[in-house]
Design a protein around this motif. Structure first.
Motif, PDB file in Angstrom:
ATOM      1  N   ASP A   1      -0.873   0.120  -8.698  1.00  0.00           N
ATOM      2  CA  ASP A   1      -1.446   1.254  -9.432  1.00  0.00           C
ATOM      3  C   ASP A   1      -0.367   2.250  -9.838  1.00  0.00           C
ATOM      4  OD1 ASP A   1      -3.904   0.085  -9.077  1.00  0.00           O
ATOM      5  OD2 ASP A   1      -4.450   1.342  -7.352  1.00  0.00           O
TER       6      ASP A   1
ATOM      7  N   ARG B   1       1.252   4.960   1.389  1.00  0.00           N
ATOM      8  CA  ARG B   1       0.775   5.756   2.518  1.00  0.00           C
ATOM      9  C   ARG B   1       1.120   7.230   2.341  1.00  0.00           C
ATOM     10  NH1 ARG B   1       2.793   1.806   7.487  1.00  0.00           N
ATOM     11  NH2 ARG B   1       1.424   0.041   6.981  1.00  0.00           N
TER      12      ARG B   1
ATOM     13  N   GLU C   1       0.833  -1.204   0.000  1.00  0.00           N
ATOM     14  CA  GLU C   1       0.000   0.000   0.000  1.00  0.00           C
ATOM     15  C   GLU C   1       0.868   1.256   0.000  1.00  0.00           C
ATOM     16  OE1 GLU C   1       0.813  -0.841   4.352  1.00  0.00           O
ATOM     17  OE2 GLU C   1       0.458  -1.987   2.509  1.00  0.00           O
TER      18      GLU C   1
ATOM     19  N   PRO D   1       0.406   9.787  -2.973  1.00  0.00           N
ATOM     20  CA  PRO D   1      -0.558   8.965  -2.233  1.00  0.00           C
ATOM     21  C   PRO D   1      -1.961   9.553  -2.310  1.00  0.00           C
ATOM     22  CG  PRO D   1       1.440   9.313  -0.941  1.00  0.00           C
ATOM     23  CD  PRO D   1       1.534  10.215  -2.123  1.00  0.00           C
ATOM     24  N   LYS D   2      -2.949   8.676  -2.335  1.00  0.00           N
ATOM     25  CA  LYS D   2      -4.334   9.120  -2.447  1.00  0.00           C
ATOM     26  C   LYS D   2      -4.754   9.962  -1.248  1.00  0.00           C
ATOM     27  CE  LYS D   2      -8.944   7.402  -3.585  1.00  0.00           C
ATOM     28  NZ  LYS D   2      -9.761   6.180  -3.891  1.00  0.00           N
ATOM     29  N   LYS D   3      -4.221   9.638  -0.064  1.00  0.00           N
ATOM     30  CA  LYS D   3      -4.599  10.403   1.130  1.00  0.00           C
ATOM     31  C   LYS D   3      -4.016  11.812   1.117  1.00  0.00           C
ATOM     32  CE  LYS D   3      -5.350   6.477   4.214  1.00  0.00           C
ATOM     33  NZ  LYS D   3      -4.976   5.834   5.513  1.00  0.00           N
TER      34      LYS D   3
ATOM     35  N   GLU E   1      -3.319   4.241  -4.655  1.00  0.00           N
ATOM     36  CA  GLU E   1      -3.555   3.585  -3.378  1.00  0.00           C
ATOM     37  C   GLU E   1      -2.509   2.526  -3.055  1.00  0.00           C
ATOM     38  OE1 GLU E   1      -7.493   2.007  -3.504  1.00  0.00           O
ATOM     39  OE2 GLU E   1      -8.399   3.840  -2.729  1.00  0.00           O
ATOM     40  N   ASN E   2      -1.962   1.911  -4.106  1.00  0.00           N
ATOM     41  CA  ASN E   2      -1.006   0.834  -3.885  1.00  0.00           C
ATOM     42  C   ASN E   2       0.095   0.890  -4.928  1.00  0.00           C
ATOM     43  OD1 ASN E   2      -2.022  -0.721  -6.254  1.00  0.00           O
ATOM     44  ND2 ASN E   2      -3.849  -0.916  -4.952  1.00  0.00           N
TER      45      ASN E   2
END
Length: 461
Positions: free
Chosen positions: A447, A398, A396, A421-423, A443-444
């Motif tokens: 991807d 982060r 993943e 990162p998506k966050k 996300e990972n």
């Protein structure tokens, strides 16, 4: 009369023993215990500092410690804003990296601003210092130089000249006459450093101490030397390279996360305020080459990370890097093989950064992984792309800190695509509408590889 006794002191860690040992029981190094003679004094050491009564912390006056500039914006940044009277600073690095050149340039700037400076050298003659000063344009009326190794005479010179800045080059060449061991030994370095600390605090003199390093790159001398001083600065960079990185390992008057960037020229070390341009590649989007937006302290910096993955018939395969922690590379290789089923474990792996700058932050996990996968698959990366993000053991991606600063620097340097990162995307998503940047959240790790290594259509190169 004091009775002389003998002890054995480890020259690596400073551990003491009553008898000689082939292996130091504290640090584990061999043949490092050296015999030293000392006098047993029953009376306690007298305190040289002035007596001070306890008071509330809010009542301590800070106006007595105004900072003053070194003349180098990069050095001021690392120190936390400049020099503080009475502070003692240890600066270390490999031979020829630029320690003496930098401190002499600081001496010239401070002396030209009507502050008296004393440069004490134990390694060179006064003529050699004068020759370097002429080359660096560092001649000033208030700059005094002296070739001296005896600590007692150095103290006399300080009390007579009353400088505001003192340079001692180097601590390994200074000795106290009442200690029988040779200059550079653990006892001499420890006692001379403590005496210079008391001198600096009692007279309000800002002191630079230049220190040597061992063949392993560690600071030579006892560990107590780093505890005595207020600030420890360490030069990174090869002697044959043009760029130097000055990093604060310890700083009682500022942050330790800041770095200073310098370029070595004929006129000495020159500040490099905009270093991203220097560390970017001449040929972008090459196989195994990724741009990493790192943050050192408050400074964002774009650095190129290169990876080379090559099959080898020899076991075990090699893992080599002089700018990224080998353990971090081994972890990322394990994630790539376990989560993405890349048979990369039987290949030699080489990782390096442009300019030799060292990267040690989680945000470099994702770009290093992409560079390794790109080299292994022999596929080019997305054009004009910068990548950052932390990779977990499950593959993943982060979130990392200071995402906005990383994106701002990438936009400033003209990058069109940023994989992040998506966050972190929610924090910087508004920047996509105000600029022409293309933010690509993932996300990972799978991807990230799909986006960063797009498939080439037939007929395209």
């Amino acid at each position: 009369m004091a009775k002389k006794k003998t002890k054995y002191v480890c020259q690596e860690c400073g551990a003491e023993s009553v008898k000689w040992l082939g292996k130091c029981p504290t640090c584990g190094n061999w043949n490092t215990l050296v015999e030293e003679t000392f006098e047993e004094i029953k009376s306690p050491h007298a305190l040289t500092t002035a007596y001070e009564i306890p008071r509330r912390i809010a009542e301590v006056d800070l106006t007595e410690l105004p900072r003053f500039s070194t003349g180098s914006g990069e050095l001021d940044r690392v120190l936390g804003g400049g020099l503080i009277p009475g502070s003692i600073i240890l600066i270390a690095g490999d031979p020829g990296v630029g320690k003496s050149s930098l401190t002499l340039a600081v001496c010239a700037f401070v002396a030209k601003n009507n502050r008296r400076v004393l440069y004490v050298t134990g390694e060179e003659s006064s003529r050699q210092i004068r020759m370097r000063a002429e080359r660096l344009n560092a001649l000033a009326d208030e700059l005094f130089i002296c070739a001296e190794n005896n600590l007692e005479r150095i103290v006399q010179h300080v009390e007579k000249i009353e400088p505001e800045l003192l340079i001692v080059d180097s601590i390994q060449t200074i000795y106290k006459s009442d200690i029988e061991s040779a200059p550079g030994s653990v006892s001499q370095v420890r006692e001379c450093s403590a005496a210079l600390m008391r001198l600096s605090k009692s007279h309000g003199v800002t002191t630079f101490i230049i220190g040597h390093v061992t063949k392993d790159g560690n600071l030579a001398g006892p560990r107590v030397l780093e505890h005595i001083v207020d600030t420890v600065l360490f030069f990174e960079g090869e002697r044959n390279a043009d760029f130097r990185v000055l990093r604060a390992i310890k700083n009682r008057f500022g942050a330790t996360s800041e770095i200073g960037l310098f370029e070595m020229r004929d006129s000495g070390l020159v500040d490099v305020p905009d270093a991203s341009k220097l560390f970017l590649p001449e040929k972008a989007d090459d196989i195994g080459s990724v741009i990493v937006p790192t943050v050192e302290g408050t400074r964002p910096l774009l650095v190129e990370v290169q990876a080379l993955v090559a099959p080898t018939p020899f076991m075990p395969p090699r893992r080599t890097s002089d700018s990224v922690d080998i353990k971090r590379i081994q972890l990322l290789l394990a994630v790539l093989e376990k989560r993405l089923h890349l048979s990369i474990g039987s290949c030699d792996v080489y990782v390096k950064t442009a300019g030799g700058i060292k990267i040690d932050e989680p945000a470099a996990d994702l770009p290093i992984s992409v560079a390794l996968a790109s080299s292994f698959a022999n596929r080019k990366l997305l054009p004009q792309c910068a990548i950052f993000g932390e990779v977990g053991l499950g593959g993943e991606v982060r979130a990392v800190s200071k995402a906005r600063q990383r994106v701002d620097e990438s936009i400033k340097m003209g990058f069109a695509n940023i994989i992040l990162p998506k966050k972190n995307f929610a924090e910087v998503s508004k920047m996509q509408t105000s600029t022409k940047i293309n933010l690509l959240p993932v996300e990972n790790l799978r991807d990230a590889l799909k986006i960063s290594m797009p498939r080439v259509k037939e007929g395209e190169s």
